[in-house]
Motif scaffolding. Structure first.
Motif, PDB file in Angstrom:
ATOM      1  N   GLN A 155      27.799  64.981  33.846  1.00  0.00           N
ATOM      2  CA  GLN A 155      27.323  64.059  34.884  1.00  0.00           C
ATOM      3  C   GLN A 155      25.845  63.728  34.732  1.00  0.00           C
ATOM      4  O   GLN A 155      25.353  62.780  35.348  1.00  0.00           O
ATOM      5  CB  GLN A 155      27.582  64.659  36.280  1.00  0.00           C
ATOM      6  N   ASP A 156      25.125  64.493  33.891  1.00  0.00           N
ATOM      7  CA  ASP A 156      23.701  64.236  33.678  1.00  0.00           C
ATOM      8  C   ASP A 156      23.439  63.246  32.540  1.00  0.00           C
ATOM      9  O   ASP A 156      22.289  62.906  32.273  1.00  0.00           O
ATOM     10  CB  ASP A 156      22.961  65.547  33.384  1.00  0.00           C
ATOM     11  N   ILE A 157      24.493  62.781  31.878  1.00  0.00           N
ATOM     12  CA  ILE A 157      24.327  61.767  30.837  1.00  0.00           C
ATOM     13  C   ILE A 157      24.023  60.428  31.500  1.00  0.00           C
ATOM     14  O   ILE A 157      24.744  59.992  32.398  1.00  0.00           O
ATOM     15  CB  ILE A 157      25.594  61.652  29.973  1.00  0.00           C
ATOM     16  N   ILE A 158      22.939  59.780  31.098  1.00  0.00           N
ATOM     17  CA  ILE A 158      22.524  58.533  31.726  1.00  0.00           C
ATOM     18  C   ILE A 158      22.525  57.391  30.714  1.00  0.00           C
ATOM     19  O   ILE A 158      22.529  57.619  29.508  1.00  0.00           O
ATOM     20  CB  ILE A 158      21.127  58.659  32.381  1.00  0.00           C
ATOM     21  N   GLU A 159      22.499  56.188  31.221  1.00  0.00           N
ATOM     22  CA  GLU A 159      22.477  54.990  30.381  1.00  0.00           C
ATOM     23  C   GLU A 159      21.095  54.836  29.748  1.00  0.00           C
ATOM     24  O   GLU A 159      20.068  54.891  30.432  1.00  0.00           O
ATOM     25  CB  GLU A 159      22.803  53.766  31.237  1.00  0.00           C
ATOM     26  N   LEU A 160      21.073  54.640  28.431  1.00  0.00           N
ATOM     27  CA  LEU A 160      19.813  54.476  27.711  1.00  0.00           C
ATOM     28  C   LEU A 160      19.509  53.014  27.380  1.00  0.00           C
ATOM     29  O   LEU A 160      18.463  52.719  26.806  1.00  0.00           O
ATOM     30  CB  LEU A 160      19.832  55.304  26.422  1.00  0.00           C
ATOM     31  N   HIS A 161      20.409  52.118  27.729  1.00  0.00           N
ATOM     32  CA  HIS A 161      20.179  50.676  27.568  1.00  0.00           C
ATOM     33  C   HIS A 161      19.793  50.308  26.139  1.00  0.00           C
ATOM     34  O   HIS A 161      18.828  49.597  25.893  1.00  0.00           O
ATOM     35  CB  HIS A 161      19.111  50.200  28.561  1.00  0.00           C
ATOM     36  N   THR A 162      20.572  50.819  25.207  1.00  0.00           N
ATOM     37  CA  THR A 162      20.384  50.494  23.798  1.00  0.00           C
ATOM     38  C   THR A 162      21.732  50.562  23.107  1.00  0.00           C
ATOM     39  O   THR A 162      22.623  51.315  23.537  1.00  0.00           O
ATOM     40  CB  THR A 162      19.402  51.471  23.120  1.00  0.00           C
TER      41      THR A 162
END
Length: 247
Positions: A155-162
């Protein structure tokens, strides 16, 4: 880092993962900040008992990587690690409310300044994930990037927008799993540039592995121990002041 201290206010606050609190701060003094500053760091002057000390010599300060900059207003998005370590910054981030005062100093330069290389290795955790994000977005498209970020839960994986792919290591034993991941690094003709921002002990172990097993020159490694296991933030800050090589 620039000496300018800006008075700001909390515009929004949201817990986005079990261990990250995302806070947006804004100010009329942010007009010079642009998306080019994403991945740079600022010093957050943490309020104490509801009051902000704007004196850089006496304020309670912590460094945070800029996650995003609003192109119209310059408002900064910052991610604070919570529910893992105790300290004044964690406490403030967990309880901050819209309208609260806060101080911002900087921004300072990015740690990694070589953007002409063919291969980069990026190592981080939740404290440095936005620095990793910034580099993945800004390094040349022709470069090969091997990025590893360890997080305590999925759940701590976030979007890196790449469009580039990060290797997420979901683990509670990063000392073992991060070093194991490095053992599988592909060989390239040119030694990579390495950026790592991790727990201080893991930084030392990873640096030893990379220099001794992969013969990567120390001059190719940009490293920083963002925190230290078993030492609170104030104690680690004092250690780094006494021994700058730990920073």
């Amino acid at each position: 880092m620039g000496k300018q201290v800006r008075k700001a206010k909390v515009l929004s606050t949201e817990q986005i993962t079990p261990h990250l609190q995302r806070i947006v701060v804004g100010s009329d003094d942010f007009s010079d900040l642009t998306p080019a500053h994403i991945g740079s760091y600022v010093k957050v002057l943490i309020p104490q008992n509801g009051q902000v000390d704007f004196n850089l010599k006496t304020a309670c300060m912590r460094s945070y990587t800029i996650q995003n900059v609003d192109p119209a207003s310059g408002a900064l998005t910052l991610d604070f690690v919570i529910n893992m370590h105790n300290g004044p910054a964690t406490l403030w981030a967990s309880t901050a409310q819209v309208g609260d005062d806060v101080g911002i100093a900087g921004p300072g330069p990015k740690k990694l300044d070589n953007y002409q290389h063919s291969h980069y290795v990026l190592l981080g955790d939740l404290t440095s994930v936005n620095a990793i994000k910034g580099y993945m977005q800004q390094l040349p498209q022709s470069a090969k990037i091997d990025a590893f970020v360890h997080v305590p839960t999925k759940q701590d994986i976030i979007e890196l927008h790449t469009q580039r792919i990060a290797n997420w290591l979901v683990t509670d034993t990063p000392d073992t799993d991060m070093l194991s991941a490095l053992n599988n690094l592909p060989q390239t003709n040119e030694a990579p540039i390495v950026f790592m921002a991790l727990e201080a002990g893991l930084v030392r172990k990873a640096k030893t592995l990379l220099t001794q097993e992969y013969n990567i020159p120390r001059s190719n490694i940009v490293s920083s121990g963002y925190w230290k296991k078993g030492v609170d933030s104030e104690g680690y800050k004092k250690e780094r002041q006494q021994s700058p090589e730990l920073a």
